[in-house]
Design an enzyme around this catalytic site. Structure first.
Site, PDB file in Angstrom:
ATOM      1  N   TYR A 258      18.779  39.074  14.929  1.00  0.00           N
ATOM      2  CA  TYR A 258      19.149  39.821  16.125  1.00  0.00           C
ATOM      3  C   TYR A 258      17.927  40.379  16.821  1.00  0.00           C
ATOM      4  O   TYR A 258      16.830  40.373  16.266  1.00  0.00           O
ATOM      5  CB  TYR A 258      20.146  40.937  15.768  1.00  0.00           C
ATOM      6  CG  TYR A 258      19.549  42.148  15.094  1.00  0.00           C
ATOM      7  CD1 TYR A 258      19.116  42.093  13.773  1.00  0.00           C
ATOM      8  CD2 TYR A 258      19.416  43.357  15.771  1.00  0.00           C
ATOM      9  CE1 TYR A 258      18.571  43.208  13.157  1.00  0.00           C
ATOM     10  CE2 TYR A 258      18.872  44.483  15.151  1.00  0.00           C
ATOM     11  CZ  TYR A 258      18.452  44.396  13.842  1.00  0.00           C
ATOM     12  OH  TYR A 258      17.910  45.499  13.232  1.00  0.00           O
TER      13      TYR A 258
ATOM     14  N   ARG B 142       9.692  37.034  19.196  1.00  0.00           N
ATOM     15  CA  ARG B 142      10.047  37.400  17.823  1.00  0.00           C
ATOM     16  C   ARG B 142      11.354  36.742  17.393  1.00  0.00           C
ATOM     17  O   ARG B 142      11.504  36.319  16.245  1.00  0.00           O
ATOM     18  CB  ARG B 142      10.138  38.931  17.676  1.00  0.00           C
ATOM     19  CG  ARG B 142      10.317  39.356  16.225  1.00  0.00           C
ATOM     20  CD  ARG B 142      10.255  40.855  16.033  1.00  0.00           C
ATOM     21  NE  ARG B 142      11.310  41.539  16.771  1.00  0.00           N
ATOM     22  CZ  ARG B 142      11.394  42.849  16.905  1.00  0.00           C
ATOM     23  NH1 ARG B 142      10.472  43.635  16.371  1.00  0.00           N
ATOM     24  NH2 ARG B 142      12.378  43.403  17.587  1.00  0.00           N
TER      25      ARG B 142
ATOM     26  N   ARG C  41      32.758  27.656   3.810  1.00  0.00           N
ATOM     27  CA  ARG C  41      31.889  28.518   3.020  1.00  0.00           C
ATOM     28  C   ARG C  41      31.177  27.749   1.910  1.00  0.00           C
ATOM     29  O   ARG C  41      31.813  27.195   1.016  1.00  0.00           O
ATOM     30  CB  ARG C  41      32.683  29.682   2.423  1.00  0.00           C
ATOM     31  CG  ARG C  41      31.786  30.698   1.731  1.00  0.00           C
ATOM     32  CD  ARG C  41      32.547  31.910   1.209  1.00  0.00           C
ATOM     33  NE  ARG C  41      31.619  32.866   0.607  1.00  0.00           N
ATOM     34  CZ  ARG C  41      31.155  32.757  -0.638  1.00  0.00           C
ATOM     35  NH1 ARG C  41      31.550  31.773  -1.420  1.00  0.00           N
ATOM     36  NH2 ARG C  41      30.307  33.658  -1.110  1.00  0.00           N
TER      37      ARG C  41
ATOM     38  N   LYS D  69      13.919  39.468  11.380  1.00  0.00           N
ATOM     39  CA  LYS D  69      14.892  40.473  11.855  1.00  0.00           C
ATOM     40  C   LYS D  69      16.319  39.985  11.613  1.00  0.00           C
ATOM     41  O   LYS D  69      17.042  39.613  12.537  1.00  0.00           O
ATOM     42  CB  LYS D  69      14.636  40.779  13.337  1.00  0.00           C
ATOM     43  CG  LYS D  69      15.236  42.115  13.795  1.00  0.00           C
ATOM     44  CD  LYS D  69      14.624  42.541  15.102  1.00  0.00           C
ATOM     45  CE  LYS D  69      15.328  43.720  15.739  1.00  0.00           C
ATOM     46  NZ  LYS D  69      15.346  44.949  14.954  1.00  0.00           N
TER      47      LYS D  69
ATOM     48  N   GLU E 117       8.456  51.399   6.158  1.00  0.00           N
ATOM     49  CA  GLU E 117       8.890  51.742   7.522  1.00  0.00           C
ATOM     50  C   GLU E 117      10.156  52.582   7.446  1.00  0.00           C
ATOM     51  O   GLU E 117      10.668  52.849   6.367  1.00  0.00           O
ATOM     52  CB  GLU E 117       9.114  50.467   8.350  1.00  0.00           C
ATOM     53  CG  GLU E 117      10.094  49.488   7.727  1.00  0.00           C
ATOM     54  CD  GLU E 117      10.189  48.151   8.451  1.00  0.00           C
ATOM     55  OE1 GLU E 117       9.825  48.062   9.632  1.00  0.00           O
ATOM     56  OE2 GLU E 117      10.671  47.192   7.805  1.00  0.00           O
TER      57      GLU E 117
ATOM     58  N   LEU F  49       8.864  44.962   9.639  1.00  0.00           N
ATOM     59  CA  LEU F  49       9.119  44.216  10.864  1.00  0.00           C
ATOM     60  C   LEU F  49       7.945  44.437  11.823  1.00  0.00           C
ATOM     61  O   LEU F  49       7.449  45.557  11.950  1.00  0.00           O
ATOM     62  CB  LEU F  49      10.411  44.716  11.518  1.00  0.00           C
ATOM     63  CG  LEU F  49      10.855  43.896  12.730  1.00  0.00           C
ATOM     64  CD1 LEU F  49      11.390  42.537  12.282  1.00  0.00           C
ATOM     65  CD2 LEU F  49      11.910  44.632  13.533  1.00  0.00           C
TER      66      LEU F  49
HETATM   67  N1  PDD Z   1      15.361  48.228  15.014  1.00  0.00           N
HETATM   68  N2  PDD Z   1      11.527  48.179  11.673  1.00  0.00           N
HETATM   69  C1  PDD Z   1      12.836  47.933  11.498  1.00  0.00           C
HETATM   70  C2  PDD Z   1      13.356  47.769  10.118  1.00  0.00           C
HETATM   71  C3  PDD Z   1      13.698  47.835  12.617  1.00  0.00           C
HETATM   72  O1  PDD Z   1      15.001  47.580  12.441  1.00  0.00           O
HETATM   73  C4  PDD Z   1      13.161  48.024  13.914  1.00  0.00           C
HETATM   74  C5  PDD Z   1      14.010  47.929  15.153  1.00  0.00           C
HETATM   75  C6  PDD Z   1      11.784  48.290  14.033  1.00  0.00           C
HETATM   76  C7  PDD Z   1      11.124  48.488  15.383  1.00  0.00           C
HETATM   77  O2  PDD Z   1      11.059  47.291  16.095  1.00  0.00           O
HETATM   78  P1  PDD Z   1      11.059  47.284  17.686  1.00  0.00           P
HETATM   79  O3  PDD Z   1       9.960  48.160  18.110  1.00  0.00           O
HETATM   80  O4  PDD Z   1      10.816  45.868  18.044  1.00  0.00           O
HETATM   81  O5  PDD Z   1      12.404  47.812  18.108  1.00  0.00           O
HETATM   82  C8  PDD Z   1      10.994  48.342  12.896  1.00  0.00           C
HETATM   83  C9  PDD Z   1      16.264  48.077  16.143  1.00  0.00           C
HETATM   84  C10 PDD Z   1      15.921  48.949  17.295  1.00  0.00           C
HETATM   85  C11 PDD Z   1      17.687  48.230  15.665  1.00  0.00           C
HETATM   86  O6  PDD Z   1      17.973  47.708  14.593  1.00  0.00           O
HETATM   87  O7  PDD Z   1      18.509  48.830  16.354  1.00  0.00           O
END
Ligand code: PDD
Length: 283
Positions: free
Chosen positions: A33, A52, A100, A147, A179, A203
């Site tokens: 996503y 990405r 499945r 992601k 993170e 990420l």
């Molecule tokens: N999340 N690390 C993780 C685990 C994340 O899920 C996200 C983003 C980030 C930051 O990435 P970016 O700057 O590209 O948004 C870092 C999104 C916002 C979400 O899951 O809603």
């Protein structure tokens, strides 16, 4: 108000949107996503999110089913159809529908879904007061650079934080912070911004790369290395970045104040620069 959402090439009302129960996204979390922010009705860092997305898909042996031009068109259509001024566009691509089986057939077509969500981001009470975080063990899989939609552990982590009166959790792997549950983590010590280097454990945030770029332009010192929870406690300030939270200060970890316990100057300045630049470059 009902939203118009996008499902496999069609714009439909949200209550009419349908996905098969055999979709591998539903059965195996076999999908990825992106979340792209909308500010002033325009998209922030669209191209970064597209790049990405393509990488995440390719790491899972999927081909991006949509070109950058077409994806931009759909994002803009959705923003317009739903009159979004501030908020986000959520995009999910799954491997598709199949009986499945853990092994996936290579001839299925991906499922592509997008929807908008309104969210007030530039005026954020959280940015005013600063976030409280707790530290938790990072129990995610070994490819956090992709992601994927398998977000159960981050959801549980967020709930652990909420249960203890905090706003989020910072995850720790081998004694070092990786993170936040859905954001990248930073500390500031003696004027140097410190954030974990890229790798399989985190990420590669699109906001992270923008912030590091802006920090360099503003001649702030940046060090990309992992840090411990002890370093967070003794830091001058701390903050997070994500598409929807921009730069948001972190003022407490595990009940202990960071710096003065108030949002720090570096994170406040970076937030201002980020909003200013994003408004200029959004498309
Ligand atoms: N999340 N690390 C993780 C685990 C994340 O899920 C996200 C983003 C980030 C930051 O990435 P970016 O700057 O590209 O948004 C870092 C999104 C916002 C979400 O899951 O809603």
């Amino acid at each position: 108000m009902t939203r118009i959402v996008y499902v496999n090439g069609e714009y439909v009302r949200e209550e009419e949107a349908k996905i098969s129960i055999f979709d591998r996204g539903f059965l195996f979390a076999d999908g990825v996503y992106e979340v792209t922010s909308v500010l002033g009705g325009k998209l922030i860092d669209f191209e970064g999110h597209f790049v990405r997305l393509t990488r995440s898909l390719s790491e899972l042996q999927m081909v991006n089913p949509i070109t950058s031009e077409d994806l931009l068109k759909v994002h803009r259509e959705l923003v317009q159809k739903n009159s979004v001024v501030e908020g986000l566009v959520y995009l999910q691509v799954t491997r598709g529908v199949a009986d499945r089986d853990f092994a996936f057939p290579d001839d299925i077509s991906p499922t592509v879904v997008m929807f908008t969500q309104e969210k007030s981001m530039s005026e954020s009470p959280l940015a005013q007061r600063g976030m409280k975080v707790i530290s938790i063990d990072d129990q995610r899989w070994g490819r956090c650079d992709i992601k994927t939609v398998q977000l159960l552990y981050p959801c549980m982590g967020k709930m652990m934080a909420v249960a203890s009166g905090a706003d989020d959790a910072w995850m720790v792997h081998d004694g070092k912070v990786t993170e936040g549950t859905s954001n990248n983590a930073y500390i500031v010590k003696n004027g140097t911004i410190i954030t974990r280097e890229l790798g399989n454990e985190i990420l590669s945030g699109i906001t992270r790369s923008a912030i590091l770029r802006y920090a360099n332009v503003a001649q702030m010192k940046v060090e990309e290395r992992a840090f411990t929870v002890e370093e967070v406690i003794s830091a001058d300030e701390a903050f997070i970045t994500s598409a929807t939270l921009f730069t948001t200060p972190v003022v407490e970890i595990d009940g202990k104040k960071i710096g003065t316990g108030k949002p720090g100057n570096v994170s406040k300045r970076l937030r201002e620069i980020y909003i200013e630049e994003s408004l200029k470059t959004a498309i």
